[in-house]
Design a protein around this motif. Sequence first.
Motif, PDB file in Angstrom:
ATOM      1  N   LEU A  21       0.813  -1.212   0.000  1.00  0.00           N
ATOM      2  CA  LEU A  21       0.000   0.000   0.000  1.00  0.00           C
ATOM      3  C   LEU A  21       0.850   1.267   0.000  1.00  0.00           C
ATOM      4  O   LEU A  21       0.498   2.251  -0.648  1.00  0.00           O
ATOM      5  CB  LEU A  21      -0.960  -0.007   1.184  1.00  0.00           C
ATOM      6  CG  LEU A  21      -1.992  -1.132   1.149  1.00  0.00           C
ATOM      7  CD1 LEU A  21      -2.912  -1.040   2.362  1.00  0.00           C
ATOM      8  CD2 LEU A  21      -2.791  -1.117  -0.127  1.00  0.00           C
ATOM      9  N   ASN A  22       1.975   1.279   0.709  1.00  0.00           N
ATOM     10  CA  ASN A  22       2.829   2.471   0.708  1.00  0.00           C
ATOM     11  C   ASN A  22       3.416   2.729  -0.674  1.00  0.00           C
ATOM     12  O   ASN A  22       3.554   3.873  -1.095  1.00  0.00           O
ATOM     13  CB  ASN A  22       3.941   2.338   1.750  1.00  0.00           C
ATOM     14  CG  ASN A  22       3.413   2.477   3.159  1.00  0.00           C
ATOM     15  OD1 ASN A  22       2.366   3.073   3.381  1.00  0.00           O
ATOM     16  ND2 ASN A  22       4.123   1.932   4.126  1.00  0.00           N
ATOM     17  N   ARG A  25       0.623   4.247  -2.774  1.00  0.00           N
ATOM     18  CA  ARG A  25       0.433   5.671  -2.451  1.00  0.00           C
ATOM     19  C   ARG A  25       1.564   6.527  -3.028  1.00  0.00           C
ATOM     20  O   ARG A  25       1.324   7.637  -3.492  1.00  0.00           O
ATOM     21  CB  ARG A  25       0.335   5.842  -0.944  1.00  0.00           C
ATOM     22  CG  ARG A  25      -0.944   5.278  -0.368  1.00  0.00           C
ATOM     23  CD  ARG A  25      -1.010   5.494   1.140  1.00  0.00           C
ATOM     24  NE  ARG A  25      -2.174   4.859   1.697  1.00  0.00           N
ATOM     25  CZ  ARG A  25      -2.148   3.757   2.443  1.00  0.00           C
ATOM     26  NH1 ARG A  25      -0.998   3.177   2.739  1.00  0.00           N
ATOM     27  NH2 ARG A  25      -3.260   3.245   2.910  1.00  0.00           N
ATOM     28  N   ILE A  30      -4.662   5.778  -4.618  1.00  0.00           N
ATOM     29  CA  ILE A  30      -5.327   5.600  -3.335  1.00  0.00           C
ATOM     30  C   ILE A  30      -5.955   4.209  -3.324  1.00  0.00           C
ATOM     31  O   ILE A  30      -6.742   3.886  -4.222  1.00  0.00           O
ATOM     32  CB  ILE A  30      -6.445   6.648  -3.138  1.00  0.00           C
ATOM     33  CG1 ILE A  30      -5.876   8.028  -3.259  1.00  0.00           C
ATOM     34  CG2 ILE A  30      -7.233   6.386  -1.878  1.00  0.00           C
ATOM     35  CD1 ILE A  30      -5.953   8.902  -2.069  1.00  0.00           C
ATOM     36  N   ALA A  45      -7.721   0.466  -6.834  1.00  0.00           N
ATOM     37  CA  ALA A  45      -6.798   1.594  -6.718  1.00  0.00           C
ATOM     38  C   ALA A  45      -7.325   2.723  -7.591  1.00  0.00           C
ATOM     39  O   ALA A  45      -7.715   2.500  -8.730  1.00  0.00           O
ATOM     40  CB  ALA A  45      -5.398   1.188  -7.161  1.00  0.00           C
ATOM     41  N   ALA A  48      -5.129   9.474  -7.136  1.00  0.00           N
ATOM     42  CA  ALA A  48      -5.375  10.408  -6.035  1.00  0.00           C
ATOM     43  C   ALA A  48      -5.849  11.776  -6.521  1.00  0.00           C
ATOM     44  O   ALA A  48      -6.769  12.360  -5.944  1.00  0.00           O
ATOM     45  CB  ALA A  48      -4.115  10.554  -5.186  1.00  0.00           C
TER      46      ALA A  48
END
Length: 72
Positions: A21-22, A25, A30, A45, A48
């Motif tokens: 997840l990191n 991002r 997101i 996903a 963003a």
Amino acid sequence: MEVFMQHLLHAKKRTAQAIKLNTLRAEGMIPGVIYGNDMKSQTIALNAIELRNAILNFGNVLEIEVESSWGV
């Protein structure tokens, strides 16, 4: 009578193991989960910037189109 404008967001399917997840991002995405009646939950996903602009301009009820799998 209130009129709602619709905005279509594009999301990609993802698997929980496919990408951390990191990392997701850091790539400007997101992570999210779609829940619904009579369907299995689905991890996705979203971009963003696209999500932020859609919420600011169209509110918090958005239509999401899920594209092909990512990281499978």
